[in-house]
Design a protein around this motif. Structure first.
Motif, PDB file in Angstrom:
ATOM      1  N   ARG A 200       0.809  -1.216   0.000  1.00 19.47           N
ATOM      2  CA  ARG A 200       0.000   0.000   0.000  1.00 19.47           C
ATOM      3  C   ARG A 200       0.845   1.270   0.000  1.00 19.47           C
ATOM      4  NH1 ARG A 200      -5.181  -1.443   3.952  1.00 19.47           N
ATOM      5  NH2 ARG A 200      -5.786  -3.350   2.836  1.00 19.47           N
ATOM      6  N   LYS A 201       2.051   1.158  -0.532  1.00 21.61           N
ATOM      7  CA  LYS A 201       2.856   2.361  -0.742  1.00 21.61           C
ATOM      8  C   LYS A 201       3.948   2.047  -1.755  1.00 21.61           C
ATOM      9  CE  LYS A 201       5.916   1.569   3.226  1.00 21.61           C
ATOM     10  NZ  LYS A 201       6.469   2.162   4.463  1.00 21.61           N
ATOM     11  N   SER A 202       4.288   3.039  -2.561  1.00 22.42           N
ATOM     12  CA  SER A 202       5.315   2.867  -3.573  1.00 22.42           C
ATOM     13  C   SER A 202       6.701   3.003  -2.947  1.00 22.42           C
ATOM     14  CB  SER A 202       5.147   3.906  -4.683  1.00 22.42           C
ATOM     15  OG  SER A 202       3.894   3.757  -5.321  1.00 22.42           O
ATOM     16  N   VAL A 203       7.673   2.378  -3.603  1.00 20.00           N
ATOM     17  CA  VAL A 203       9.060   2.494  -3.161  1.00 20.00           C
ATOM     18  C   VAL A 203       9.675   3.717  -3.817  1.00 20.00           C
ATOM     19  CG1 VAL A 203      11.312   1.394  -3.060  1.00 20.00           C
ATOM     20  CG2 VAL A 203       9.243  -0.006  -2.938  1.00 20.00           C
ATOM     21  N   GLU A 204      10.183   4.614  -3.020  1.00 15.71           N
ATOM     22  CA  GLU A 204      10.861   5.803  -3.538  1.00 15.71           C
ATOM     23  C   GLU A 204      12.364   5.576  -3.440  1.00 15.71           C
ATOM     24  OE1 GLU A 204      11.273  10.639  -2.745  1.00 15.71           O
ATOM     25  OE2 GLU A 204       9.898   9.420  -1.526  1.00 15.71           O
ATOM     26  N   PHE A 205      13.009   5.467  -4.585  1.00 20.59           N
ATOM     27  CA  PHE A 205      14.433   5.154  -4.618  1.00 20.59           C
ATOM     28  C   PHE A 205      15.254   6.429  -4.408  1.00 20.59           C
ATOM     29  CE2 PHE A 205      12.674   1.370  -6.516  1.00 20.59           C
ATOM     30  CZ  PHE A 205      13.488   0.363  -5.998  1.00 20.59           C
ATOM     31  N   THR A 206      15.347   6.839  -3.168  1.00 23.88           N
ATOM     32  CA  THR A 206      16.179   7.978  -2.805  1.00 23.88           C
ATOM     33  C   THR A 206      17.645   7.551  -2.776  1.00 23.88           C
ATOM     34  OG1 THR A 206      16.024   7.465  -0.456  1.00 23.88           O
ATOM     35  CG2 THR A 206      14.306   8.888  -1.382  1.00 23.88           C
ATOM     36  N   ASP A 207      18.537   8.530  -2.677  1.00 19.41           N
ATOM     37  CA  ASP A 207      19.958   8.204  -2.570  1.00 19.41           C
ATOM     38  C   ASP A 207      20.230   7.384  -1.305  1.00 19.41           C
ATOM     39  OD1 ASP A 207      20.466   9.540  -4.914  1.00 19.41           O
ATOM     40  OD2 ASP A 207      21.138  11.397  -3.937  1.00 19.41           O
ATOM     41  N   ALA A 208      19.553   7.724  -0.221  1.00 20.36           N
ATOM     42  CA  ALA A 208      19.749   6.999   1.030  1.00 20.36           C
ATOM     43  C   ALA A 208      19.285   5.553   0.906  1.00 20.36           C
ATOM     44  CB  ALA A 208      19.008   7.690   2.172  1.00 20.36           C
ATOM     45  N   LEU A 209      18.135   5.326   0.249  1.00 17.06           N
ATOM     46  CA  LEU A 209      17.657   3.960   0.070  1.00 17.06           C
ATOM     47  C   LEU A 209      18.638   3.167  -0.789  1.00 17.06           C
ATOM     48  CD1 LEU A 209      14.091   2.681  -0.489  1.00 17.06           C
ATOM     49  CD2 LEU A 209      15.891   1.947  -2.050  1.00 17.06           C
ATOM     50  N   ARG A 210      19.164   3.786  -1.818  1.00 13.79           N
ATOM     51  CA  ARG A 210      20.119   3.078  -2.674  1.00 13.79           C
ATOM     52  C   ARG A 210      21.381   2.710  -1.900  1.00 13.79           C
ATOM     53  NH1 ARG A 210      18.264   7.172  -6.497  1.00 13.79           N
ATOM     54  NH2 ARG A 210      16.976   6.166  -8.106  1.00 13.79           N
ATOM     55  N   THR A 211      21.791   3.551  -0.982  1.00 13.12           N
ATOM     56  CA  THR A 211      22.963   3.232  -0.164  1.00 13.12           C
ATOM     57  C   THR A 211      22.659   2.059   0.764  1.00 13.12           C
ATOM     58  OG1 THR A 211      23.724   5.523  -0.235  1.00 13.12           O
ATOM     59  CG2 THR A 211      24.622   4.130   1.512  1.00 13.12           C
ATOM     60  N   ARG A 212      21.469   2.044   1.366  1.00 13.80           N
ATOM     61  CA  ARG A 212      21.079   0.901   2.184  1.00 13.80           C
ATOM     62  C   ARG A 212      21.050  -0.375   1.341  1.00 13.80           C
ATOM     63  NH1 ARG A 212      15.958   3.782   3.633  1.00 13.80           N
ATOM     64  NH2 ARG A 212      15.056   1.695   3.779  1.00 13.80           N
ATOM     65  N   TYR A 213      20.504  -0.269   0.168  1.00 15.94           N
ATOM     66  CA  TYR A 213      20.441  -1.402  -0.761  1.00 15.94           C
ATOM     67  C   TYR A 213      21.853  -1.920  -1.047  1.00 15.94           C
ATOM     68  CZ  TYR A 213      18.945  -3.807  -5.136  1.00 15.94           C
ATOM     69  OH  TYR A 213      18.684  -4.718  -6.136  1.00 15.94           O
ATOM     70  N   ALA A 214      22.791  -1.025  -1.252  1.00 18.81           N
ATOM     71  CA  ALA A 214      24.178  -1.424  -1.506  1.00 18.81           C
ATOM     72  C   ALA A 214      24.787  -2.119  -0.291  1.00 18.81           C
ATOM     73  CB  ALA A 214      25.009  -0.204  -1.898  1.00 18.81           C
ATOM     74  N   LEU A 215      24.445  -1.659   0.903  1.00 18.95           N
ATOM     75  CA  LEU A 215      24.933  -2.317   2.118  1.00 18.95           C
ATOM     76  C   LEU A 215      24.425  -3.758   2.192  1.00 18.95           C
ATOM     77  CD1 LEU A 215      24.487   0.558   4.732  1.00 18.95           C
ATOM     78  CD2 LEU A 215      26.655  -0.547   4.114  1.00 18.95           C
ATOM     79  N   TYR A 216      23.167  -3.968   1.871  1.00 19.96           N
ATOM     80  CA  TYR A 216      22.600  -5.313   1.958  1.00 19.96           C
ATOM     81  C   TYR A 216      23.137  -6.210   0.845  1.00 19.96           C
ATOM     82  CZ  TYR A 216      19.468  -2.358   4.680  1.00 19.96           C
ATOM     83  OH  TYR A 216      18.966  -1.429   5.563  1.00 19.96           O
ATOM     84  N   ARG A 217      23.383  -5.626  -0.323  1.00 25.06           N
ATOM     85  CA  ARG A 217      24.046  -6.392  -1.385  1.00 25.06           C
ATOM     86  C   ARG A 217      25.430  -6.843  -0.907  1.00 25.06           C
ATOM     87  NH1 ARG A 217      24.516  -2.189  -5.636  1.00 25.06           N
ATOM     88  NH2 ARG A 217      25.761  -3.749  -6.732  1.00 25.06           N
ATOM     89  N   SER A 218      26.149  -5.939  -0.289  1.00 23.62           N
ATOM     90  CA  SER A 218      27.488  -6.272   0.213  1.00 23.62           C
ATOM     91  C   SER A 218      27.415  -7.407   1.225  1.00 23.62           C
ATOM     92  CB  SER A 218      28.134  -5.039   0.853  1.00 23.62           C
ATOM     93  OG  SER A 218      28.271  -3.982  -0.076  1.00 23.62           O
ATOM     94  N   TYR A 219      26.437  -7.343   2.107  1.00 20.77           N
ATOM     95  CA  TYR A 219      26.291  -8.365   3.142  1.00 20.77           C
ATOM     96  C   TYR A 219      26.027  -9.741   2.528  1.00 20.77           C
ATOM     97  CZ  TYR A 219      24.331 -10.777   7.243  1.00 20.77           C
ATOM     98  OH  TYR A 219      24.064 -11.677   8.249  1.00 20.77           O
ATOM     99  N   LEU A 220      25.086  -9.819   1.590  1.00 19.98           N
ATOM    100  CA  LEU A 220      24.774 -11.104   0.982  1.00 19.98           C
ATOM    101  C   LEU A 220      25.964 -11.651   0.201  1.00 19.98           C
ATOM    102  CD1 LEU A 220      22.835 -13.388   0.387  1.00 19.98           C
ATOM    103  CD2 LEU A 220      21.978 -12.075  -1.571  1.00 19.98           C
ATOM    104  N   TYR A 221      26.642 -10.801  -0.551  1.00 22.17           N
ATOM    105  CA  TYR A 221      27.764 -11.282  -1.352  1.00 22.17           C
ATOM    106  C   TYR A 221      28.931 -11.713  -0.461  1.00 22.17           C
ATOM    107  CZ  TYR A 221      25.081  -8.978  -5.045  1.00 22.17           C
ATOM    108  OH  TYR A 221      24.073  -8.586  -5.903  1.00 22.17           O
ATOM    109  N   LEU A 222      29.107 -11.048   0.676  1.00 20.81           N
ATOM    110  CA  LEU A 222      30.122 -11.505   1.630  1.00 20.81           C
ATOM    111  C   LEU A 222      29.784 -12.905   2.141  1.00 20.81           C
ATOM    112  CD1 LEU A 222      30.713  -8.227   3.681  1.00 20.81           C
ATOM    113  CD2 LEU A 222      32.473  -9.490   2.420  1.00 20.81           C
ATOM    114  N   ILE A 223      28.516 -13.117   2.494  1.00 22.35           N
ATOM    115  CA  ILE A 223      28.097 -14.441   2.950  1.00 22.35           C
ATOM    116  C   ILE A 223      28.377 -15.487   1.878  1.00 22.35           C
ATOM    117  CG2 ILE A 223      26.076 -15.868   3.479  1.00 22.35           C
ATOM    118  CD1 ILE A 223      24.896 -13.461   4.949  1.00 22.35           C
ATOM    119  N   MET A 224      28.027 -15.192   0.632  1.00 22.45           N
ATOM    120  CA  MET A 224      28.179 -16.157  -0.448  1.00 22.45           C
ATOM    121  C   MET A 224      29.643 -16.542  -0.669  1.00 22.45           C
ATOM    122  SD  MET A 224      25.342 -14.622  -3.138  1.00 22.45           S
ATOM    123  CE  MET A 224      25.451 -15.981  -4.300  1.00 22.45           C
TER     124      MET A 224
END
Length: 349
Positions: free
Chosen positions: A277-301
């Motif tokens: 019930r709400k759209s995702v707004e891809f702000t610069d801050a959200l993209r940075t969080r997204y990059a942090l989580y990408r880093s975390y998953l790839y480190l695990i892998m």
């Protein structure tokens, strides 16, 4: 039972504890494709269809992998209220490894085959429709909040009690996998200390997250079951919730667009907006969080290849696939956090 399950298997003990005898069983079949727990499908003579999970006997694992069944039980229990029929229901569980049966989880089986085996296409309209359906399901799941609104992290509490802030929880999560990298001497594109410094420099952006959402964190196509005929396919199951945590819903976008970019998945995002019930707004801050989580998953892998003993060839294949994406994710963290190049991994300064 002896012809269908070895004496060393905990499955006979689990079924016995549930009052299921040999006469009650129509079939037993191992399920492959997982990388951690032992998974078996048990169909009963009365028509009930179960999936039984038991943890591996070995102890070599990453720090966050302690008592993963606790996480999975928490996921299905919470998701059952919001995820609809695609979510398996918990039939019975025992999360104490010291119990006579050992730890186990019995859940209802869901229909379908893994998404990547079905390979829905744009030609029959399945791909677009399924991505939108998936978006709605995930959006509904993300609207689910933990029983303790101030708690972030893994329900199994491998690093201690749930954290009061997402920043502290995610910092503990990343520190754990970096400590594992040091323990197992895992191959990474940059020194562990440099990666730790970079991630810590971007941590303030995590303070935007104040509500602990239900995050699956392993929504790659192998954990999404698709059922139905071409042109009328639907999602039959969302499975393997053992990697879940209470945290930032944006973290789920990583596996949902594994090695890709969720911003380009318009069908998923449209469905997600409907479900949440709400759209995702891809702000610069959200993209940075997204990059942090990408880093975390790839480190695990990358790190998990060592304790799992996958062998040199498989380890090299994982490196060639994952390492460039980890570098890209760390670059995105660096740019998003505005950190001096002097602290950026790979910098010559």
């Amino acid at each position: 039972m002896s012809d269908q399950a070895s004496a060393a298997s905990p499955l006979p003990r689990v079924l016995d504890a549930l009052g299921v005898g040999e006469r009650d069983i129509a079939s037993i079949a191992p399920l492959t494709g997982g990388t951690y727990n032992t998974v078996t499908r048990v169909t009963l003579a009365d028509g009930r269809d179960w999936v039984v999970k038991t943890p591996p006997p070995h102890t070599a694992a990453l720090r966050y992998e302690r008592d993963l069944l606790v996480n999975e039980v928490a996921f299905y229990t919470a998701a059952a209220r919001a995820g609809g029929p695609a979510i398996p229901r918990v039939v019975h569980s025992e999360t104490d490894p010291a119990a006579p049966t050992g730890a186990y989880l019995v859940m209802t089986a869901r229909p379908g085959r893994p998404w990547h085996e079905v390979s829905p296409t744009a030609d029959d309209g399945d791909e677009s429709r399924l991505r939108a359906e998936l978006g709605r399901i995930v959006g509904q799941l993300h609207a689910t909040t933990g029983a303790a609104p101030s708690g972030f992290g893994y329900p199994a509490e491998p690093f201690g009690p749930l954290a009061p802030t997402w920043r502290s929880a995610f910092t503990a999560m990343t520190e754990a996998v970096l400590a594992d990298a040091e323990t197992y001497r895992a191959r990474l594109p940059y020194p562990v200390g440099d990666i730790r410094t970079l991630l810590a420099g971007a941590a303030p952006v995590l303070d935007e997250v104040t509500r602990p959402a239900l995050v699956h964190f392993d929504l790659w196509p192998g954990n999404l079951l698709v059922t139905g005929d071409p042109g009328a396919r639907t999602i039959g199951g969302v499975i393997d919730g053992e990697r879940m945590f209470w945290g930032d819903p944006v973290a789920d976008f990583v596996s949902l667009a594994l090695f890709g970019d969720i911003e380009r998945d318009r069908d998923f995002l449209a469905g997600y907006a409907e479900g949440s019930r709400k759209s995702v707004e891809f702000t610069d801050a959200l993209r940075t969080r997204y990059a942090l989580y990408r880093s975390y998953l790839y480190l695990i892998m990358l790190v998990e290849t060592v304790p799992r003993g996958v062998g040199p060839e498989a380890a090299d294949e994982t490196w060639e696939l994952v390492a460039p994406h980890l570098v890209d994710a760390l670059d995105a963290v660096h740019l998003g956090a505005g950190i001096s190049c002097r602290t950026h991994p790979g910098s010559d300064d």
